[in-house]
Design a protein around this motif. Structure first.
Motif, short mmCIF file in Angstrom:
data_model
loop_
_atom_site.label_atom_id
_atom_site.label_comp_id
_atom_site.label_asym_id
_atom_site.label_seq_id
_atom_site.Cartn_x
_atom_site.Cartn_y
_atom_site.Cartn_z
N LYS A 182 -21.01 -7.90 4.13
CA LYS A 182 -19.99 -7.25 3.30
C LYS A 182 -20.66 -6.40 2.23
N PRO A 183 -20.44 -5.09 2.24
CA PRO A 183 -21.03 -4.23 1.21
C PRO A 183 -20.18 -4.27 -0.07
N LYS A 184 -20.76 -3.81 -1.15
CA LYS A 184 -20.02 -3.68 -2.40
C LYS A 184 -19.29 -2.34 -2.37
N LEU A 185 -17.98 -2.39 -2.23
CA LEU A 185 -17.19 -1.17 -2.13
C LEU A 185 -16.62 -0.77 -3.48
N ASN A 186 -16.38 0.49 -3.63
CA ASN A 186 -15.84 1.04 -4.86
C ASN A 186 -14.42 1.51 -4.58
N PHE A 187 -13.45 0.95 -5.29
CA PHE A 187 -12.06 1.34 -5.10
C PHE A 187 -11.55 2.24 -6.21
N PHE A 232 0.83 -1.18 0.00
CA PHE A 232 0.00 0.00 0.00
C PHE A 232 0.88 1.24 0.00
N GLY A 233 1.01 1.94 1.09
CA GLY A 233 1.87 3.10 1.17
C GLY A 233 1.25 4.40 0.68
N ASP A 234 0.06 4.36 0.11
CA ASP A 234 -0.57 5.57 -0.38
C ASP A 234 -1.71 5.94 0.55
N ASP A 235 -1.38 6.72 1.57
CA ASP A 235 -2.37 7.05 2.59
C ASP A 235 -3.50 7.90 2.05
N SER A 236 -3.20 8.80 1.11
CA SER A 236 -4.26 9.64 0.57
C SER A 236 -5.27 8.81 -0.22
N ALA A 237 -4.81 7.76 -0.90
CA ALA A 237 -5.75 6.88 -1.63
C ALA A 237 -6.65 6.14 -0.64
N ALA A 238 -6.10 5.73 0.49
CA ALA A 238 -6.92 5.05 1.50
C ALA A 238 -7.98 5.99 2.05
N ILE A 239 -7.58 7.22 2.35
CA ILE A 239 -8.54 8.21 2.88
C ILE A 239 -9.59 8.54 1.83
N ASN A 240 -9.17 8.70 0.56
CA ASN A 240 -10.13 8.97 -0.51
C ASN A 240 -11.12 7.82 -0.66
N SER A 241 -10.65 6.59 -0.55
CA SER A 241 -11.55 5.43 -0.64
C SER A 241 -12.54 5.42 0.52
N LEU A 242 -12.08 5.75 1.71
CA LEU A 242 -12.99 5.84 2.85
C LEU A 242 -14.05 6.90 2.60
N CYS A 248 -22.29 8.86 12.19
CA CYS A 248 -22.01 9.44 10.88
C CYS A 248 -21.27 10.77 11.02
N SER A 249 -21.73 11.59 11.93
CA SER A 249 -21.09 12.88 12.18
C SER A 249 -19.67 12.71 12.70
N ALA A 250 -19.47 11.77 13.61
CA ALA A 250 -18.13 11.53 14.15
C ALA A 250 -17.19 11.01 13.07
N ALA A 251 -17.68 10.13 12.20
CA ALA A 251 -16.84 9.61 11.11
C ALA A 251 -16.45 10.72 10.14
N HIS A 252 -17.38 11.59 9.82
CA HIS A 252 -17.06 12.71 8.92
C HIS A 252 -16.11 13.70 9.59
N GLU A 253 -16.23 13.88 10.89
CA GLU A 253 -15.28 14.74 11.61
C GLU A 253 -13.87 14.17 11.54
N LEU A 254 -13.75 12.84 11.65
CA LEU A 254 -12.43 12.21 11.53
C LEU A 254 -11.84 12.47 10.14
N LEU A 255 -12.67 12.30 9.11
CA LEU A 255 -12.19 12.55 7.74
C LEU A 255 -11.83 14.02 7.55
N MET A 308 -15.14 8.10 -0.30
CA MET A 308 -16.05 7.74 -1.38
C MET A 308 -17.04 6.65 -0.97
N ASN A 309 -16.66 5.79 -0.05
CA ASN A 309 -17.49 4.63 0.28
C ASN A 309 -18.30 4.78 1.56
N MET A 310 -18.06 5.81 2.34
CA MET A 310 -18.79 5.95 3.60
C MET A 310 -20.30 6.05 3.41
N LEU A 311 -20.73 6.76 2.39
CA LEU A 311 -22.16 6.95 2.19
C LEU A 311 -22.84 5.71 1.63
N SER A 312 -22.07 4.78 1.04
CA SER A 312 -22.69 3.58 0.47
C SER A 312 -22.77 2.44 1.48
#
Length: 132
Positions: free
Chosen positions: A69-74, A1-11, A28-35, A13-17
């Motif tokens: 397991k949800p269908k996640l988008n990477f 891995f090593g690409d932290d920004s890609a991991a955060i972007n994936s989180l 939901c509010s706490a998770a968005h505050e973390l992001l 993009m997928n939080m709402l799904s």
């Protein structure tokens, strides 16, 4: 891995799904505050973001976990499209400001115009039929 920004972007993009039970939107509010916190600190440097990414990912997992397991988008295609539209909006602002008098050319809100005003104005002008 090593690409932290890609991991955060994936989180992001997928939080709402992800479907989890949160009637008061506290989790939901706490998770968005973390992001939001890691997004603000991403300008401080790569080393700080590398330290903060695992706890943020773990916190979001604990707040938004589900039993199935949800269908996640990477794909980051949506973010690339948003970035492309923002660049086009900034070019539009630049062209607009070239036609202004010298005293009026010092616009301080290029980012706000390109992210908020122009997309909404284009949507209104398209009578709501355009992409947001």
């Amino acid at each position: 891995f090593g690409d932290d920004s890609a991991a955060i972007n994936s989180l992001f993009m997928n939080m709402l799904s992800v479907s989890y039970i949160d009637p008061a939107f506290d989790r939901c509010s706490a998770a968005h505050e973390l992001l939001s916190a890691i997004d603000v600190s991403s300008g401080s440097g790569y080393a700080l973001q590398r330290i903060q990414t695992p706890p943020v990912a773990a916190g979001i997992h604990l707040l938004c976990r589900v039993e199935v397991k949800p269908k996640l988008n990477f794909s980051t295609r949506e973010l690339a499209d948003v970035h492309y539209r923002q660049e086009a909006n900034q070019a539009l602002i630049q062209k607009f400001s070239e036609g202004l008098p010298t005293k009026a050319k010092d616009l301080k809100c290029h980012s706000l115009l390109s992210k908020e005003f122009i997309p909404m104005a284009l949507w209104v002008l398209s009578a709501g039929a355009g992409a947001s």
